[in-house]
Write an enzyme that holds these catalytic residues in place. Sequence first.
Site, short mmCIF file in Angstrom:
data_model
loop_
_atom_site.label_atom_id
_atom_site.label_comp_id
_atom_site.label_asym_id
_atom_site.label_seq_id
_atom_site.Cartn_x
_atom_site.Cartn_y
_atom_site.Cartn_z
N SER A 94 -6.88 3.37 0.85
CA SER A 94 -6.81 2.80 2.19
C SER A 94 -6.63 1.28 2.08
CB SER A 94 -8.09 3.14 2.97
OG SER A 94 -9.21 2.51 2.35
N ARG A 145 0.82 -1.21 0.00
CA ARG A 145 0.00 0.00 0.00
C ARG A 145 0.86 1.26 0.00
NH1 ARG A 145 -1.83 2.96 4.52
NH2 ARG A 145 -3.51 4.44 4.01
N GLY A 196 -10.54 -5.35 13.12
CA GLY A 196 -9.95 -4.58 14.22
C GLY A 196 -8.84 -3.68 13.74
N HIS A 252 -26.10 -19.55 11.23
CA HIS A 252 -25.82 -20.97 11.47
C HIS A 252 -26.90 -21.89 10.90
CE1 HIS A 252 -23.31 -23.98 12.91
NE2 HIS A 252 -23.14 -23.62 14.17
N ILE A 298 -5.00 -2.23 13.21
CA ILE A 298 -3.71 -2.84 12.86
C ILE A 298 -2.70 -2.45 13.94
CG2 ILE A 298 -1.88 -2.95 11.15
CD1 ILE A 298 -3.95 -2.28 9.02
N ASP A 315 -19.61 5.24 10.18
CA ASP A 315 -20.10 6.01 11.32
C ASP A 315 -20.22 7.46 10.88
OD1 ASP A 315 -20.78 6.71 13.98
OD2 ASP A 315 -18.71 7.34 14.34
N SER A 374 -17.24 -4.50 8.41
CA SER A 374 -17.30 -3.35 9.31
C SER A 374 -15.91 -3.11 9.88
CB SER A 374 -18.30 -3.62 10.45
OG SER A 374 -18.30 -2.55 11.36
N ASN A 375 -15.34 -1.96 9.56
CA ASN A 375 -13.97 -1.66 9.98
C ASN A 375 -13.99 -0.87 11.28
OD1 ASN A 375 -11.24 -1.33 10.09
ND2 ASN A 375 -11.09 0.02 8.32
N GLN A 386 -17.91 7.61 0.81
CA GLN A 386 -17.52 8.27 2.06
C GLN A 386 -17.81 9.76 2.01
OE1 GLN A 386 -13.47 6.93 2.12
NE2 GLN A 386 -13.91 5.11 3.35
N ASP A 395 -22.07 -23.60 8.15
CA ASP A 395 -21.43 -24.29 9.27
C ASP A 395 -20.07 -23.68 9.56
OD1 ASP A 395 -19.51 -25.47 7.43
OD2 ASP A 395 -21.08 -26.89 6.88
#
Length: 476
Positions: free
Chosen positions: A300, A285, A418, A446, A420, A343, A393-394, A372, A450
């Site tokens: 990004s 990147r 999550g 579920h 980095i 958000d 979802s970041n 965005q 599976d």
Amino acid sequence: VCIHRVRSCSSIRFIKSKYVCVFDKSALKFSHQQRLFRTSAVSCGQIVQFKLSDIGEGITEVTVKEWYIKEGDSVSQFDSICEVQSDKASVTITSRYDGIIRKLHYNLDEIAYVGKPLVDIEIDASKGVAPEEDVVETPPMSHEEHTHQEIKGHKTLATPAVRRLAMENNIKLSEVVGTGKDNRILKEDILNYLAKQTGAILPPSPKAEIIPPLPKSDTVPAAPKDKARKIPVPVSRPIVFSGKDKTEPITGFHKAMVKTMSAALKIPHFGYCDEIDLTQLVQLREELKPLAQIRGIKLSFMPFFIKAASLGLLQYPILNASLDESCQNVTYKASHNIGVAMDTEQGLIVPNVKNVQVCSVFEIASELNRLQSLGSAGQLGTNDLTGGTFTLSNIGTIGGTYAKPVILPPEVAIGALGKIQVLPRFNGKGEVFKAQIMNVSWSADHRIIDGATMARFSNLWKSYLENPASMLLDLK
């Protein structure tokens, strides 16, 4: 002059037959309940109630967020009247008539209902505009019917986006020749019409132009090797204690969250977590960021995550499916419309990147930049917010390592990414090195997925990100 009743000094009716009205020494006699004449306060004027039409997606009520006009203002066809917000998107309402605004039926932040009057417009009756809005309730319309515009006695087919483009350039759709199905006016038709009128050169295609890499020179600054670590500073706001409870209605996107999450609770979730070594992707990147900046795109990590997910969905299509309410049929979606949770000041929204399976990483980055920007401005359309088939979802952009994401019906899987972190890890020789580690948390339905399928998909997605060059083998 004998007059039984004078109504608001603008309308005169004769009710009883025994009364005689004399104008200019001429006597006229009328039978019971017969109307003499009716005039408007303004000669040749007629009040039309402009009602809120069906804006699709089963929406029955919206919140008025902004008025672009006030009582007494003159409006023309396609002029913006107001902006309304449903539980799915913000929509700009445009005028159907030329005339003068006489009444606004709602204040800001009030709920407006489909089929009910939005504004009263005084039009020129001599132009022969049929006041159907003043007589008949607006029936629910299908999406196709919603794209019709009544202009000069014939129907013109155009989407809301095309109508807005025409409005911004002061173009009447009746003067544009549509090249789409059933003579539907497309965006290209508006641009071609505009080019003929102005002699302008048409803008390039939405597909980003491929620019060859520039030779290494002093014009492209190299990324610094050692960056000072940014310390997050909490945002503090002045707190005001009123000492009283406050009750507010749930509206807009928060209302959508209530509906969606209530439906999500009916889904039996199961979770799966893993960690990803993004050391090679971080380096890649950094090398590509200057090229993306030259093309005007902010690159990004998210485009890589999205493209890797799409490549994984090709191998495990059950994760890109939907289950009907009776749990009898599974529909495998052909398109990979991958949603990205954002958000915003309006609340949590999840626009999606359409057809990721045929998009390059750069095209995904370009579309993300667009979504965005619109999301920050609260201008995302219904098309951007609907039709998703899979979601990422970041949460790492805010903080946190693991999460328990909730599936967005009718989808069957979702992932939460999550932050980095630079953490010590061992290489194949047993040596400690600095690694860029990110954790991922998956949730799946579920009933049809599976744990083994979810784990295999996660492993494939992980392999693409830990070895970015391997994606070249599967890119279309």
